[in-house]
Design an enzyme around this catalytic site. Structure first.
Site, PDB file in Angstrom:
ATOM      1  N   GLU A 137      -3.386   4.880 -29.901  1.00  0.00           N
ATOM      2  CA  GLU A 137      -3.042   3.490 -29.594  1.00  0.00           C
ATOM      3  C   GLU A 137      -2.045   3.470 -28.443  1.00  0.00           C
ATOM      4  O   GLU A 137      -1.212   4.385 -28.305  1.00  0.00           O
ATOM      5  CB  GLU A 137      -2.430   2.825 -30.842  1.00  0.00           C
ATOM      6  CG  GLU A 137      -1.995   1.389 -30.590  1.00  0.00           C
ATOM      7  CD  GLU A 137      -1.660   0.605 -31.860  1.00  0.00           C
ATOM      8  OE1 GLU A 137      -1.702   1.190 -32.963  1.00  0.00           O
ATOM      9  OE2 GLU A 137      -1.347  -0.590 -31.736  1.00  0.00           O
ATOM     10  N   TYR A 189      -1.341   3.497 -45.706  1.00  0.00           N
ATOM     11  CA  TYR A 189      -0.228   4.392 -45.365  1.00  0.00           C
ATOM     12  C   TYR A 189       0.614   4.592 -46.617  1.00  0.00           C
ATOM     13  O   TYR A 189       0.779   3.668 -47.411  1.00  0.00           O
ATOM     14  CB  TYR A 189       0.634   3.767 -44.265  1.00  0.00           C
ATOM     15  CG  TYR A 189      -0.080   3.636 -42.932  1.00  0.00           C
ATOM     16  CD1 TYR A 189      -0.220   4.732 -42.092  1.00  0.00           C
ATOM     17  CD2 TYR A 189      -0.608   2.415 -42.519  1.00  0.00           C
ATOM     18  CE1 TYR A 189      -0.867   4.613 -40.860  1.00  0.00           C
ATOM     19  CE2 TYR A 189      -1.255   2.290 -41.291  1.00  0.00           C
ATOM     20  CZ  TYR A 189      -1.382   3.396 -40.466  1.00  0.00           C
ATOM     21  OH  TYR A 189      -2.018   3.296 -39.245  1.00  0.00           O
ATOM     22  N   GLU A 245      -7.614   3.847 -40.451  1.00  0.00           N
ATOM     23  CA  GLU A 245      -6.184   4.168 -40.333  1.00  0.00           C
ATOM     24  C   GLU A 245      -5.734   4.723 -41.680  1.00  0.00           C
ATOM     25  O   GLU A 245      -5.837   4.023 -42.696  1.00  0.00           O
ATOM     26  CB  GLU A 245      -5.340   2.937 -39.970  1.00  0.00           C
ATOM     27  CG  GLU A 245      -5.533   2.489 -38.546  1.00  0.00           C
ATOM     28  CD  GLU A 245      -4.552   1.397 -38.118  1.00  0.00           C
ATOM     29  OE1 GLU A 245      -3.405   1.384 -38.621  1.00  0.00           O
ATOM     30  OE2 GLU A 245      -4.957   0.558 -37.295  1.00  0.00           O
ATOM     31  N   ASN A 263      -2.577  -2.727 -33.613  1.00  0.00           N
ATOM     32  CA  ASN A 263      -2.002  -4.046 -33.357  1.00  0.00           C
ATOM     33  C   ASN A 263      -2.016  -4.361 -31.856  1.00  0.00           C
ATOM     34  O   ASN A 263      -2.127  -5.513 -31.457  1.00  0.00           O
ATOM     35  CB  ASN A 263      -0.562  -4.100 -33.880  1.00  0.00           C
ATOM     36  CG  ASN A 263      -0.499  -3.979 -35.395  1.00  0.00           C
ATOM     37  OD1 ASN A 263      -1.480  -4.227 -36.091  1.00  0.00           O
ATOM     38  ND2 ASN A 263       0.661  -3.610 -35.921  1.00  0.00           N
ATOM     39  N   GLN A 281      -1.675   8.484 -36.358  1.00  0.00           N
ATOM     40  CA  GLN A 281      -2.346   8.540 -35.085  1.00  0.00           C
ATOM     41  C   GLN A 281      -2.383   9.996 -34.614  1.00  0.00           C
ATOM     42  O   GLN A 281      -2.160  10.878 -35.441  1.00  0.00           O
ATOM     43  CB  GLN A 281      -1.614   7.644 -34.103  1.00  0.00           C
ATOM     44  CG  GLN A 281      -1.658   6.175 -34.596  1.00  0.00           C
ATOM     45  CD  GLN A 281      -1.284   5.137 -33.561  1.00  0.00           C
ATOM     46  OE1 GLN A 281      -1.105   5.450 -32.401  1.00  0.00           O
ATOM     47  NE2 GLN A 281      -1.146   3.871 -33.974  1.00  0.00           N
ATOM     48  N   ASN A 304      -8.732  -5.753 -35.120  1.00  0.00           N
ATOM     49  CA  ASN A 304      -7.883  -4.862 -35.917  1.00  0.00           C
ATOM     50  C   ASN A 304      -7.056  -5.652 -36.916  1.00  0.00           C
ATOM     51  O   ASN A 304      -6.414  -6.642 -36.530  1.00  0.00           O
ATOM     52  CB  ASN A 304      -6.924  -4.104 -34.987  1.00  0.00           C
ATOM     53  CG  ASN A 304      -5.921  -3.250 -35.770  1.00  0.00           C
ATOM     54  OD1 ASN A 304      -6.300  -2.251 -36.383  1.00  0.00           O
ATOM     55  ND2 ASN A 304      -4.658  -3.657 -35.776  1.00  0.00           N
ATOM     56  N   GLU A 305      -7.087  -5.242 -38.162  1.00  0.00           N
ATOM     57  CA  GLU A 305      -6.214  -5.796 -39.215  1.00  0.00           C
ATOM     58  C   GLU A 305      -6.055  -7.312 -39.103  1.00  0.00           C
ATOM     59  O   GLU A 305      -4.930  -7.836 -39.115  1.00  0.00           O
ATOM     60  CB  GLU A 305      -4.832  -5.116 -39.188  1.00  0.00           C
ATOM     61  CG  GLU A 305      -4.903  -3.678 -39.623  1.00  0.00           C
ATOM     62  CD  GLU A 305      -3.543  -3.034 -39.885  1.00  0.00           C
ATOM     63  OE1 GLU A 305      -2.492  -3.630 -39.594  1.00  0.00           O
ATOM     64  OE2 GLU A 305      -3.542  -1.892 -40.401  1.00  0.00           O
TER      65      GLU A 305
END
Ligand code: AHR
Length: 507
Positions: free
Chosen positions: A27, A244, A292, A72, A353, A172-173
């Site tokens: 990212e 996460y 992710e 993000n 990442q 994304n998200e």
């Protein structure tokens, strides 16, 4: 010493292990791109400014598809800012990470870098501040050979061959209130469906990922997946999961059982996708892109690192630079076990990442690059997990955790590559203080020899590899392993991750 028993049977397979399970994520965030993969002026930089020491480590890690450019970040990104003559590229605010984006690296440069590391591009389009037209434009720019303004522009920018990006994330998200353009599941689902259908008018064979939840603990979890899939089911191939983990208030017993949460997350999303399938009477199955996942000390970011001052917009600041310990790597290895265990439905995944930002690879500007503890389980699993995932029978005691109740002390997964005659077993001992001796019954594999057995463990579970001590932690040969009469016996130290390989005997 705790006893445990595992039985392998090559006749019962969960499903093929897709190479895309071993993907990662780059990212435009902190020092992932700038001062990470790209540092012109570094002694190891190549003619493009890419660090060759980082390239070597990424190759060693064995990364398949790499998700790009966010995250993000993508929800405010204008892809066209990052192509064409560098001196004409604008510098923009990156609202997601309160930084400045110089656009020195964009799609074409990233494609060059991917060629060097031997990985596939997984490209995310901006469905936060943008929509159908911009997704079509970037697809045309990237994948059309020639004959239109955008494809000819790519050619003129030095990328003669199309990038041929096969797998695309639709935003994304978008379930997260922090996301630029966040809205309801229905609104996002409608936009994703329109975007997918438009993109398929250029290329019907693209593989498309719709946004699922950014965590199984979001208040909209479950409903979000159902509503988004109701809007998009016929148009897409994957739904994403993000997760996460970090120890909360020093609760390492629960932290070590994080894969229990990941297992439940995957099972719930599979159930929701199959519910939508059943209601629609569809014969199409939607799989999961777990795009992710990692250990992330998110509380540290929120409490210490987050940039908030109105006039502070740094370029490539040090953000999310978690230093990973042995216990982090054991949890991380267990998350890999969970992903491999679900190989029938998790057919793509991205470790978030890759460099500097919650990453297995760290770099110092002008200085060295090194492997974090989490590098080792990823590299081993990517190298060894081949063929199909086997159904397992695992017997072991449980232990009590504050977050997940009673959980098995040991977790395991095994893969078998029938053609090559190779089997790999991945094992975790979650106990904080006790060894486990596990007996692995391999009689049904036929005549096999025991190959390498390695464990990642340290008497200090907080030991880490740092700039000063870059090789402090490495997996070591586990010399306790024996094979007699079809039974492998091996002792797993407390808080450890172990790989064990078996090869069919020649002749
Ligand atoms: O990987 C770090 C961030 O975590 C990503 O940008 C975002 O998608 C997620 O919340």
């Amino acid at each position: 010493m705790i006893p445990a028993r595992l039985t392998l049977d090559p006749h019962f397979a969960v499903g093929p292990v897709n190479r895309r399970l071993f993907g990662s994520f780059v990212e435009h965030l902190g020092r992932c791109v700038y001062d990470g993969i790209y540092e012109p002026g570094h002694p190891a930089a190549d003619e493009h400014g890419f660090r060759t020491d980082v390239i070597d480590l990424v190759r060693e890690l064995g990364v398949s598809a790499i998700r790009y450019p966010g995250g993000n970040f993508v929800s405010g990104y204008r892809w066209e800012d990052g192509v064409g003559p560098r001196d004409e590229r604008p510098t923009r605010l990156d609202l997601a990470w309160h930084s400045r984006e110089t656009n020195e690296i964009g799609l074409d440069e990233f494609a060059v870098w991917l060629g060097k590391v031997g990985s596939e591009m997984m490209y995310a389009v901006n469905l936060g501040t943008r929509g159908v037209q911009e997704a079509l434009d970037v697809l045309e720019y990237a994948n059309l050979r020639s004959g239109t303004t955008l494809s000819d522009q790519r050619f003129a920018n030095g990328a003669a061959e199309p990038h041929d990006i096969r797998i695309w994330c639709l935003g994304n998200e978008m379930d997260g209130p922090w996301q630029l353009g966040h809205g309801t599941a229905r609104a996002y689902g409608e936009l994703a469906s329109k975007t997918a259908r438009a993109m398929r008018q250029i290329d019907p064979d693209l593989e498309l990922v719709v946004c699922g939840s950014s965590s199984a603990h979001m208040p909209t979890f479950g409903t979000w997946e159902r509503e988004v899939l109701e809007e998009t089911y016929d148009d897409i191939d994957f739904i994403s999961c993000h997760a996460y983990y970090e120890p909360i208030d020093g609760d390492y017993a629960s932290f070590l059982a994080s894969a229990v949460d990941m297992d439940g997350f995957i099972d719930s999303v599979v159930a929701t996708a199959d519910h939508v399938k059943a209601v629609r009477g569809s014969d199409k199955t939607i799989n999961i892109s777990f795009d992710e996942w990692n250990v992330w000390y998110q509380s540290r970011y929120n409490d210490v690192d987050r940039i908030t001052a109105v006039d502070d917009w740094p370029i490539a600041p040090r953000l999310l630079e978690d230093s990973y310990s042995v216990v982090d790597a054991v949890v991380f290895g267990n998350l890999l076990i969970s992903l491999i265990r679900h190989a029938d439905r998790v057919t793509a995944a991205s470790l978030a990442q890759l460099v500097n930002v919650i990453a297995p690879i760290m770099t110092e500007p002008g200085g060295p690059a090194w492997r974090q503890t989490t590098f080792f389980p990823f590299a081993a699993a990517s190298r060894l997990a081949r063929g199909v995932t086997l159904e397992l029978k695992l017997e072991c005691p449980t232990y009590e955790t504050p977050r997940y109740g009673d959980v098995p002390i040991v977790d395991a997964v095994a893969t078998c590559d029938e053609e090559e005659g190779r089997t790999a077993v991945f094992l975790v001992n979650r106990s904080l203080d006790e060894e486990v001796t596990i007996e692995v019954d391999v009689r049904l594999l036929g005549d096999v020899d025991l190959g390498d057995v390695e464990s990642l463990h340290d008497d200090d579970m907080h030991a880490a590899n740092t700039l000063e001590r870059r090789d402090r932690v490495r997996p070591k040969a586990n010399t306790t392993a024996t094979l007699h009469d079809g039974i492998v016996a091996v002792t797993l130290p407390p808080v450890s991750w172990t790989t064990l390989t078996l090869a069919r005997r020649a002749g």
